[in-house]
Design a protein around this motif. Sequence first.
Motif, mmCIF file in Angstrom:
data_model
loop_
_atom_site.group_PDB
_atom_site.id
_atom_site.type_symbol
_atom_site.label_atom_id
_atom_site.label_comp_id
_atom_site.label_asym_id
_atom_site.label_seq_id
_atom_site.Cartn_x
_atom_site.Cartn_y
_atom_site.Cartn_z
ATOM 1 N N GLY A 1 0.828 -1.210 0.000
ATOM 2 C CA GLY A 1 0.000 0.000 0.000
ATOM 3 C C GLY A 1 0.858 1.254 0.000
ATOM 4 N N ARG A 2 1.905 1.233 0.787
ATOM 5 C CA ARG A 2 2.838 2.380 0.836
ATOM 6 C C ARG A 2 3.512 2.560 -0.524
ATOM 7 N N ARG A 3 3.931 1.475 -1.158
ATOM 8 C CA ARG A 3 4.560 1.564 -2.481
ATOM 9 C C ARG A 3 3.592 2.128 -3.522
ATOM 10 N N LEU A 4 2.327 1.695 -3.456
ATOM 11 C CA LEU A 4 1.322 2.222 -4.380
ATOM 12 C C LEU A 4 1.087 3.713 -4.131
ATOM 13 N N LEU A 5 1.013 4.110 -2.867
ATOM 14 C CA LEU A 5 0.831 5.517 -2.534
ATOM 15 C C LEU A 5 2.012 6.340 -3.046
ATOM 16 N N ASP A 6 3.223 5.849 -2.831
ATOM 17 C CA ASP A 6 4.411 6.547 -3.330
ATOM 18 C C ASP A 6 4.379 6.672 -4.854
ATOM 19 N N ALA A 7 3.980 5.609 -5.543
ATOM 20 C CA ALA A 7 3.901 5.630 -7.008
ATOM 21 C C ALA A 7 2.855 6.635 -7.481
ATOM 22 N N ALA A 8 1.724 6.711 -6.775
ATOM 23 C CA ALA A 8 0.675 7.664 -7.131
ATOM 24 C C ALA A 8 1.167 9.098 -6.952
ATOM 25 N N GLU A 9 1.852 9.356 -5.840
ATOM 26 C CA GLU A 9 2.370 10.698 -5.598
ATOM 27 C C GLU A 9 3.429 11.069 -6.638
ATOM 28 N N GLU A 10 4.289 10.122 -6.995
ATOM 29 C CA GLU A 10 5.309 10.382 -8.004
ATOM 30 C C GLU A 10 4.658 10.681 -9.356
ATOM 31 N N ARG A 11 3.621 9.936 -9.684
ATOM 32 C CA ARG A 11 2.891 10.182 -10.936
ATOM 33 C C ARG A 11 2.343 11.606 -10.949
ATOM 34 N N ALA A 12 1.748 12.029 -9.836
ATOM 35 C CA ALA A 12 1.197 13.385 -9.754
ATOM 36 C C ALA A 12 2.308 14.431 -9.877
ATOM 37 N N ARG A 13 3.440 14.195 -9.219
ATOM 38 C CA ARG A 13 4.564 15.133 -9.330
ATOM 39 C C ARG A 13 5.038 15.242 -10.775
ATOM 40 N N GLN A 14 5.127 14.110 -11.472
ATOM 41 C CA GLN A 14 5.554 14.120 -12.874
ATOM 42 C C GLN A 14 4.606 14.941 -13.741
ATOM 43 N N ASP A 15 3.332 14.979 -13.325
ATOM 44 C CA ASP A 15 2.338 15.768 -14.052
ATOM 45 C C ASP A 15 2.337 17.233 -13.615
ATOM 46 N N GLY A 16 3.241 17.606 -12.703
ATOM 47 C CA GLY A 16 3.333 18.986 -12.254
ATOM 48 C C GLY A 16 2.322 19.381 -11.207
ATOM 49 N N VAL A 17 1.722 18.408 -10.549
ATOM 50 C CA VAL A 17 0.695 18.670 -9.551
ATOM 51 C C VAL A 17 1.360 19.038 -8.217
ATOM 52 N N ALA A 18 0.836 20.057 -7.549
ATOM 53 C CA ALA A 18 1.416 20.544 -6.299
ATOM 54 C C ALA A 18 0.822 19.881 -5.060
ATOM 55 N N ALA A 19 -0.405 19.350 -5.163
ATOM 56 C CA ALA A 19 -1.062 18.768 -3.991
ATOM 57 C C ALA A 19 -1.959 17.607 -4.403
ATOM 58 N N MET A 20 -2.073 16.660 -3.483
ATOM 59 C CA MET A 20 -2.955 15.498 -3.678
ATOM 60 C C MET A 20 -4.013 15.563 -2.582
ATOM 61 N N GLU A 21 -5.267 15.330 -2.988
ATOM 62 C CA GLU A 21 -6.332 15.253 -1.993
ATOM 63 C C GLU A 21 -7.024 13.905 -2.107
ATOM 64 N N MET A 22 -7.728 13.555 -1.048
ATOM 65 C CA MET A 22 -8.523 12.334 -1.027
ATOM 66 C C MET A 22 -9.653 12.523 -0.040
ATOM 67 N N THR A 23 -10.629 11.626 -0.122
ATOM 68 C CA THR A 23 -11.687 11.596 0.877
ATOM 69 C C THR A 23 -11.681 10.225 1.525
ATOM 70 N N VAL A 24 -11.908 10.223 2.847
ATOM 71 C CA VAL A 24 -11.943 8.990 3.627
ATOM 72 C C VAL A 24 -13.170 9.070 4.523
ATOM 73 N N ILE A 25 -13.899 7.978 4.631
ATOM 74 C CA ILE A 25 -15.048 7.955 5.543
ATOM 75 C C ILE A 25 -14.554 8.395 6.913
ATOM 76 N N ASP A 26 -15.177 9.427 7.460
ATOM 77 C CA ASP A 26 -14.620 10.084 8.649
ATOM 78 C C ASP A 26 -14.576 9.205 9.898
#
Length: 168
Positions: free
Chosen positions: A100-125
């Motif tokens: 899960g951590r590796r997938l999260l890291d890969a997702a964040e890296e993908r967003a950085r490569q796209d020039g994205v400054a922030a990642m958001e998500m929603t989680v059942i509170d």
Amino acid sequence: MSAIERAAPGDAPALKRLLEAAYRGDSARRGWNHEADILDDERVTAEELAGVLADPHTAMLVAREGDALVGCVAVTRKGAHLAYLGMLCVEPALQSSGLGRRLLDAAEERARQDGVAAMEMTVIDSRDVLIAWYERRGYRRTGETRPFPVRRDPPITFAVLEKRLTTA
């Protein structure tokens, strides 16, 4: 170690099985990260999943062990500076393996490569353990909440979490 790559349209049936197994029903209870005690409906329809895979603004990343899909995460560009993280899941028997951590890291890296400054998500509170897992990885509650898309009794609310991906 699982390879992480972009999903192909032909992965849709296996992705659907993975998402349902990880989030819903008795199979999900084998892992720590599930919604089986909160929700009992379908996690995603085949049509919704096909739409995600066809969306040019979304990168669905998958982890494979051999021919089997064992994890996934979706990164959707929401604007020039924001991406949305969703559908992060790992085969229940492999949860707590670091995938899960590796997938999260890969997702964040993908967003950085796209020039994205922030990642958001929603989680059942009410999912305090999961929110704490994300907070240990740099995500913070924004204070914003969003309603669950389907009316439930009792109502379900999402907490919005965000992480800065750039230091600028």
